[in-house]
Design a protein around this motif. Structure first.
Motif, PDB file in Angstrom:
ATOM      1  N   SER A 267      35.203  43.420  29.353  1.00 54.84           N
ATOM      2  CA  SER A 267      36.544  43.694  30.502  1.00 54.84           C
ATOM      3  C   SER A 267      36.807  45.272  29.879  1.00 54.84           C
ATOM      4  CB  SER A 267      38.119  43.339  29.097  1.00 54.84           C
ATOM      5  OG  SER A 267      37.417  43.470  27.464  1.00 54.84           O
TER       6      SER A 267
ATOM      7  N   HIS B 130      34.638  47.411  31.853  1.00 57.23           N
ATOM      8  CA  HIS B 130      33.992  46.891  33.303  1.00 57.23           C
ATOM      9  C   HIS B 130      34.336  48.307  34.011  1.00 57.23           C
ATOM     10  CE1 HIS B 130      29.770  46.031  35.390  1.00 57.23           C
ATOM     11  NE2 HIS B 130      30.568  46.890  34.923  1.00 57.23           N
ATOM     12  N   GLU B 131      35.355  48.139  34.556  1.00 59.86           N
ATOM     13  CA  GLU B 131      35.597  49.032  35.553  1.00 59.86           C
ATOM     14  C   GLU B 131      35.997  50.299  35.165  1.00 59.86           C
ATOM     15  OE1 GLU B 131      37.872  46.904  38.611  1.00 59.86           O
ATOM     16  OE2 GLU B 131      36.583  45.339  38.921  1.00 59.86           O
TER      17      GLU B 131
ATOM     18  N   ASN C  16      45.360  45.561  24.942  1.00 64.49           N
ATOM     19  CA  ASN C  16      45.008  44.531  25.530  1.00 64.49           C
ATOM     20  C   ASN C  16      46.130  43.390  25.515  1.00 64.49           C
ATOM     21  OD1 ASN C  16      44.710  43.823  28.339  1.00 64.49           O
ATOM     22  ND2 ASN C  16      42.277  44.160  28.043  1.00 64.49           N
TER      23      ASN C  16
ATOM     24  N   CYS D 148      38.340  37.417  22.776  1.00 62.39           N
ATOM     25  CA  CYS D 148      39.064  36.874  24.605  1.00 62.39           C
ATOM     26  C   CYS D 148      39.467  35.264  23.696  1.00 62.39           C
ATOM     27  CB  CYS D 148      38.868  37.271  25.656  1.00 62.39           C
ATOM     28  SG  CYS D 148      37.198  36.323  26.085  1.00 62.39           S
TER      29      CYS D 148
ATOM     30  N   THR E 174      35.284  38.262  31.627  1.00 64.16           N
ATOM     31  CA  THR E 174      34.629  37.936  33.325  1.00 64.16           C
ATOM     32  C   THR E 174      33.845  37.305  33.480  1.00 64.16           C
ATOM     33  OG1 THR E 174      32.511  39.241  32.684  1.00 64.16           O
ATOM     34  CG2 THR E 174      34.236  41.048  33.214  1.00 64.16           C
TER      35      THR E 174
ATOM     36  N   LEU F 195      37.342  34.616  34.432  1.00 65.36           N
ATOM     37  CA  LEU F 195      37.597  34.944  35.700  1.00 65.36           C
ATOM     38  C   LEU F 195      36.938  34.589  36.680  1.00 65.36           C
ATOM     39  CD1 LEU F 195      40.304  37.004  37.094  1.00 65.36           C
ATOM     40  CD2 LEU F 195      38.959  38.684  36.357  1.00 65.36           C
TER      41      LEU F 195
ATOM     42  N   VAL G  79      43.180  35.176  30.560  1.00 61.09           N
ATOM     43  CA  VAL G  79      42.140  36.234  31.343  1.00 61.09           C
ATOM     44  C   VAL G  79      42.838  37.325  30.637  1.00 61.09           C
ATOM     45  CG1 VAL G  79      40.652  35.408  32.795  1.00 61.09           C
ATOM     46  CG2 VAL G  79      43.012  36.754  33.236  1.00 61.09           C
ATOM     47  N   TYR G  80      42.551  38.264  30.493  1.00 58.45           N
ATOM     48  CA  TYR G  80      43.327  39.348  29.741  1.00 58.45           C
ATOM     49  C   TYR G  80      44.501  40.268  30.778  1.00 58.45           C
ATOM     50  CZ  TYR G  80      40.848  40.338  25.421  1.00 58.45           C
ATOM     51  OH  TYR G  80      39.947  40.496  24.636  1.00 58.45           O
TER      52      TYR G  80
ATOM     53  N   SER H 135      44.462  43.204  31.972  1.00 56.67           N
ATOM     54  CA  SER H 135      44.003  44.443  32.508  1.00 56.67           C
ATOM     55  C   SER H 135      42.221  43.072  33.595  1.00 56.67           C
ATOM     56  CB  SER H 135      42.859  45.045  31.829  1.00 56.67           C
ATOM     57  OG  SER H 135      42.038  44.564  31.398  1.00 56.67           O
ATOM     58  N   ASP H 136      42.581  42.551  33.475  1.00 52.62           N
ATOM     59  CA  ASP H 136      41.352  41.635  34.289  1.00 52.62           C
ATOM     60  C   ASP H 136      42.064  40.851  35.651  1.00 52.62           C
ATOM     61  OD1 ASP H 136      38.921  41.641  32.820  1.00 52.62           O
ATOM     62  OD2 ASP H 136      40.330  40.756  31.238  1.00 52.62           O
TER      63      ASP H 136
ATOM     64  N   ALA I  52      41.839  42.360  39.621  1.00 49.88           N
ATOM     65  CA  ALA I  52      41.165  40.876  40.580  1.00 49.88           C
ATOM     66  C   ALA I  52      42.470  41.027  41.714  1.00 49.88           C
ATOM     67  CB  ALA I  52      41.592  40.126  39.625  1.00 49.88           C
TER      68      ALA I  52
END
Length: 254
Positions: free
Chosen positions: A38, A40-41, A108, A144, A169, A172, A185-186, A188-189, A193
């Motif tokens: 979660s 990653h980005e 999160n 999660c 991920t 998602l 999902v979180y 942040s995800d 998206a």
């Protein structure tokens, strides 16, 4: 260029923040960071900023927290471990993989995501019980998934997921591709998206958090640089990026 001013986490690692590593005298040092999927980005952005300020390159390996721990238990080489919950980090400590006490730097919450257009007409957690809804959740052994169980139990909902995934991920991805009608999902995800998914508000989601700790590993080849990276996560430049990505940080309280 110095890295900076202190929050509690920064102060705990202040000894590792040397002028040499924060200055313009760039080095060829490289650290390897095992981090929850979660992150990653936002970690890619933080890693670039950290390298720009210290000269130390960062190589990330992203996966579900349980998978990361399994890899480390099998001897995978890394300098830093960052998990999406404190329970997985505690297991790493029990396995004597850590060189220091973990420090929490972010948190999160969960959100209910549907494909764009919300074709199944999802309105809340109770829809995860519907027989005509294909839902996807994280497996209970990953952070999660444990949080999803906590949240649905508190709401008195008993989901019937079509599948349970080993990383958020993957959940998602199935929602985004419309393989599933809904997934937890979180926050942040769903923010990352964008228009690919729709977000359904969950009552009391803020009461259920996963906290993200990081720690230097006992096997770290460059422990000082590893500690420096963790300290950087509490610096204003990093916390601003975490906020923008939908994470909570210390100033939000948790």
């Amino acid at each position: 260029m110095p890295i900076l001013k202190g929050t509690a986490l920064a102060l705990t690692c202040a000894g590792a923040l040397t002028l040499t590593s924060c200055g313009t005298d760039a080095t060829e040092e490289r650290i390897t960071v095992y981090a929850a999927a979660s992150l990653h980005e936002v970690f890619e952005e933080i890693g670039d900023l950290y390298t720009e300020e210290t000269g130390t390159a960062v190589e990330f390996s992203f996966a579900g927290s349980a998978d990361l721990l399994a890899q480390l238990e099998q001897g995978a080489p890394a300098d830093v471990l960052v998990t999406a919950d404190e329970q997985t980090m505690s297991r790493a400590a029990e396995d004597e993989l850590l060189a220091e006490t973990p420090q929490v730097f972010a948190a999160n919450t969960l959100a209910l995501a549907t494909p764009a257009g919300n074709p199944a007409g999802i309105t809340g957690l109770e829809d995860l019980e519907r027989e005509d809804v294909i839902s996807v959740l994280c497996a209970p052994q990953v952070p999660c998934g444990a949080l999803s169980r906590e949240l649905t139990a508190a709401a008195g909902v008993e989901p019937v997921p079509a599948s349970e995934e080993n990383s958020v991920t993957d959940v998602l991805g199935k929602v985004r591709s419309a393989e599933a009608d809904a997934g937890l999902v979180y926050a942040s995800d769903v923010q990352a998206a964008g228009e690919d998914v729709e977000t359904i508000e969950i009552d009391d989601a803020e009461d259920h958090l996963n906290r993200y700790p990081g720690a230097v590993l006992e096997s770290a080849e460059v422990p000082e640089e590893a500690a420096e990276f963790l300290a950087f996560l509490a610096m204003p430049e990093a916390t601003e990026l975490l906020h923008e990505a939908g994470f909570r940080t210390g100033e939000d309280g948790w």
